[in-house]
Design a protein around this motif. Sequence first.
Motif, short mmCIF file in Angstrom:
data_model
loop_
_atom_site.label_atom_id
_atom_site.label_comp_id
_atom_site.label_asym_id
_atom_site.label_seq_id
_atom_site.Cartn_x
_atom_site.Cartn_y
_atom_site.Cartn_z
N ASN A 107 0.81 -1.22 0.00
CA ASN A 107 0.00 0.00 0.00
C ASN A 107 0.84 1.27 0.00
N MET A 108 2.01 1.20 -0.65
CA MET A 108 2.84 2.39 -0.79
C MET A 108 2.36 3.21 -1.96
N SER A 109 2.43 4.52 -1.83
CA SER A 109 2.01 5.40 -2.92
C SER A 109 3.03 5.37 -4.05
N LEU A 110 2.59 5.81 -5.22
CA LEU A 110 3.46 5.77 -6.39
C LEU A 110 4.69 6.65 -6.20
N ASN A 111 4.52 7.82 -5.62
CA ASN A 111 5.66 8.73 -5.40
C ASN A 111 6.69 8.12 -4.46
N VAL A 112 6.23 7.45 -3.43
CA VAL A 112 7.15 6.81 -2.48
C VAL A 112 7.89 5.66 -3.15
N ILE A 113 7.17 4.89 -3.97
CA ILE A 113 7.79 3.77 -4.69
C ILE A 113 8.91 4.28 -5.59
N MET A 114 8.63 5.36 -6.32
CA MET A 114 9.63 5.91 -7.24
C MET A 114 10.88 6.37 -6.49
#
Length: 436
Positions: free
Chosen positions: A330-337
Amino acid sequence: MPRRNLNYHEKLKLIQVKSKNKHVDQLMSEFKVSRATVFRILNNSEKIIKTVNGCKGKMKRIVESVDSFDQKMVQYIKQMNEFGFPVTSLMLKLKAKRLAANENKELVGSNGWLDCFKKRCNIKHGRLSGESASTNMEIVTKFKDEIIPTIILKYPPQFRYNLDETAIFYRQLPNKTYFVSKSAHFGSKISKERVSILIGCNHRGDKLIPMIIGKSKNPRALKANYSEFQNLQIIYKSNSSAWMTLKLFDHYLSEWHKELIEKDEKIALIIDNFAGHKVDENKFPNIQFYWLPPQTTSHLQPMDNGIIKAFKNKYVQHLFQRFSEYFDQNMSLNVIMKNINIFDALKWINDSWSEVSMDTIINCWNHAGYREEIVDESLIIENIENNDEDDNVAQIYSQLTEGIKDSPTLVEYMDRLTMNDLNTYSVSDYESTRSL
């Protein structure tokens, strides 16, 4: 009346028109179907309405499936679209396999399954932006007829090499995505962080150590993982543009050339005419350069005939696997990047290049036209006659095969010779010539 199959949207429309108290004859005329078809549709009205609401509206026949499984897959696509994450075929297959494993079901996740799933649930594939170049096929044909046979004649597969660069935006998402029809599907800011990669291999499938070019000389991520970075089979260099330069290419060839001298090997290097490749050929006596004509690499360069594509596909699998792991948390896309750095990219490049199979490399060389069967026996004889050092080869061949049945052809005989001092052939093993 000619037979006509209605899809489920048309069948639903017929049911809705009937609810306005239209006569059966009017329905037959409007939809151009028989009386029996009209009554069959009306008798199955509840099933048809349920089918259209279940995302199967364009199908003409109902395909029974596990509704809960398909619904989970559709929900997955919607969630990814909401996050602005492009969904690819590979991601759908991986997700389906994980769902099936969780439910103790067997699922191969083949292309056939994916096609049926897309039809069942009305899944579309859209572009979130290509390039083509004209090629003079006469030049391609001339190179294949004149140059390639010469390369094959002079150099065995293990001494035929091809080098080329490619770029990877190492954490950029695809610009296409699967989405549920009429649902929102937006993208995210495009990542422009890039590395350039020089990769090479020979016709036998042996790979050279890749050189990766980045912008930072000492990236922070490499300092934090220095011991693991040292174990990677790669060369890392840097410049302000993260692209190949003449200086970097000359350095790479110089190091490789030292190894060739130590092994007493002389090779053919097939390479395009990019300005960054225009080194002083006299500095590399053990390398014979074969320059590809402009705008012909898509036809004549093995790297462009599938090797680079296979390598990038492997890289994307590693990238998507990491994204899937983070997304499941459930990590956000910005955090994943932000969690993907240059060290991850170098590690995936190292693993991806090692995962490209020898069979893939050999097939791509063959597809580019470098096949043994294209060498005519008369060309071999002509080459021998024009080479003073090899005057005795044809004579040896004729003496060995004289009066012997089922003797090898001259081409087969040449294949059993070992190369010595670039292009000088010598008999290494009398018994290897097909038990002559």
